[in-house]
Write an enzyme that holds these catalytic residues in place. Sequence first.
Site, PDB file in Angstrom:
ATOM      1  N   ARG A  94       0.965   5.994  -5.742  1.00 52.18           N
ATOM      2  CA  ARG A  94       0.717   4.691  -6.369  1.00 52.18           C
ATOM      3  C   ARG A  94      -0.714   4.682  -6.907  1.00 52.18           C
ATOM      4  O   ARG A  94      -1.659   4.582  -6.149  1.00 52.18           O
ATOM      5  CB  ARG A  94       0.930   3.573  -5.344  1.00 52.18           C
ATOM      6  CG  ARG A  94       0.402   2.225  -5.778  1.00 52.18           C
ATOM      7  CD  ARG A  94       0.690   1.142  -4.758  1.00 52.18           C
ATOM      8  NE  ARG A  94       0.266   1.447  -3.409  1.00 52.18           N
ATOM      9  CZ  ARG A  94      -0.990   1.368  -2.979  1.00 52.18           C
ATOM     10  NH1 ARG A  94      -1.958   1.050  -3.810  1.00 52.18           N
ATOM     11  NH2 ARG A  94      -1.294   1.633  -1.717  1.00 52.18           N
ATOM     12  N   HIS A 103      -2.289  -1.674  -4.105  1.00 51.41           N
ATOM     13  CA  HIS A 103      -1.063  -2.104  -3.431  1.00 51.41           C
ATOM     14  C   HIS A 103      -0.524  -3.376  -4.089  1.00 51.41           C
ATOM     15  O   HIS A 103       0.666  -3.499  -4.349  1.00 51.41           O
ATOM     16  CB  HIS A 103      -1.361  -2.359  -1.954  1.00 51.41           C
ATOM     17  CG  HIS A 103      -0.225  -2.987  -1.214  1.00 51.41           C
ATOM     18  ND1 HIS A 103       0.938  -2.313  -0.910  1.00 51.41           N
ATOM     19  CD2 HIS A 103      -0.056  -4.245  -0.724  1.00 51.41           C
ATOM     20  CE1 HIS A 103       1.762  -3.119  -0.255  1.00 51.41           C
ATOM     21  NE2 HIS A 103       1.185  -4.297  -0.145  1.00 51.41           N
ATOM     22  N   TYR A 108     -10.754   2.192   0.115  1.00 52.89           N
ATOM     23  CA  TYR A 108     -10.141   3.130   1.055  1.00 52.89           C
ATOM     24  C   TYR A 108      -9.696   4.459   0.419  1.00 52.89           C
ATOM     25  O   TYR A 108      -9.201   5.328   1.137  1.00 52.89           O
ATOM     26  CB  TYR A 108      -8.954   2.480   1.785  1.00 52.89           C
ATOM     27  CG  TYR A 108      -7.858   1.913   0.899  1.00 52.89           C
ATOM     28  CD1 TYR A 108      -6.885   2.739   0.349  1.00 52.89           C
ATOM     29  CD2 TYR A 108      -7.794   0.546   0.642  1.00 52.89           C
ATOM     30  CE1 TYR A 108      -5.878   2.227  -0.446  1.00 52.89           C
ATOM     31  CE2 TYR A 108      -6.787   0.016  -0.161  1.00 52.89           C
ATOM     32  CZ  TYR A 108      -5.831   0.855  -0.694  1.00 52.89           C
ATOM     33  OH  TYR A 108      -4.825   0.336  -1.482  1.00 52.89           O
TER      34      TYR A 108
END
Length: 371
Positions: A262, A266, A275
């Site tokens: 991805r 998110h 992150y």
Amino acid sequence: MSRFPEEFDDCEGIVAPDGSYDEEAVAALELDDEEFCELYESMVQARALEERGLALQRRGEFHFWMECRGLEAAHVGPAAALADRDWMNTEWRQYGAQIQRGRPLVDILLFWLRGYETWESDEIDEMDAYERRLPHIVAVGTQVPQTVGLLWGRALQGHDEVGLVGVGDGGASKGDVHAGMNFAGVFDVPVVFLVLNNQWAISTPVDGQTAAETYASRAPGYGFDGVLVDGNDVLATYRETRRAVERARAGEPTLVEALTYRRGAHSSSDDDTRYRSEEDVERWRERDPIDRYERFLVDRDLWDEGYAESVRERAERRAREAAEEALAIRGEGSPEELFDELFANPPAYVDEQREELLALVEEHGEGAFRW
């Protein structure tokens, strides 16, 4: 650090990241030129809808938008492998799969504007392919046992139908997913489980979700096969799902793991720069599923700049018009409509909830209950 399909010797693929491909494998697909182009156009449409959805969220029309950039091949290929009579229950970001099944774009957008969905047909036999699904839900992984139950019931009634149910790598950690797969293995339910391993469950990397080397390797524990496929190769995801669908019709479930990435966050509420590194995202950008497939189409004289421009313009226009239509009709209906698709014969507690909502609408006005 993310995992790449190239790291797994047994990962199924047809088109390599540089666009080269296995000619014998392509011939075995028995797809004509129109079908090859349809896969491309569905992926482009999914990306255009993604861009429009994010724009609507930035304008404050949506609370948030689930992002799918880079996952288009893992969405479109599996959906293309289904027959019209089959069922498909997606996780919430699988826009490409819904587009491939013919779901109107406005219908997809209205879910994010209203929070519930409607069906044109009340009778299963009259449903179009895209209507053969269950409602989207925010709870993660619950669509798996629901799909297994649905297809088990349809099989007991004598229907020759297969179900494809998608779940993300994070969702695959949920107990509901284990229960659904275990049940399907015990009762030979005609279901294909598609684990979309995009390698991040929000900010948790795949190594923090499972100790297994792959999700596909879990399948033998349920009594059926698992297949690992390059999730950025639309022809490979199509082929492996089609094979799994054929096995499912014979009463043998399969777990198909699409290894992908991805590249978007998110959701529109997520800051993925906290992150993961830009270098990692860039490495996957070089494996973009649409760019890769374009190189394949060029080699087969099915793609040029003029064709690509017309596809992009059409996709962007459709996404824009769908957004305008969805925004225009989102205020139609009444808040209590969210109860309409729940039960044919509502139990008493649902009727009580409906009356409670109507009382609140009377007190505060309908505007307080719209997104």
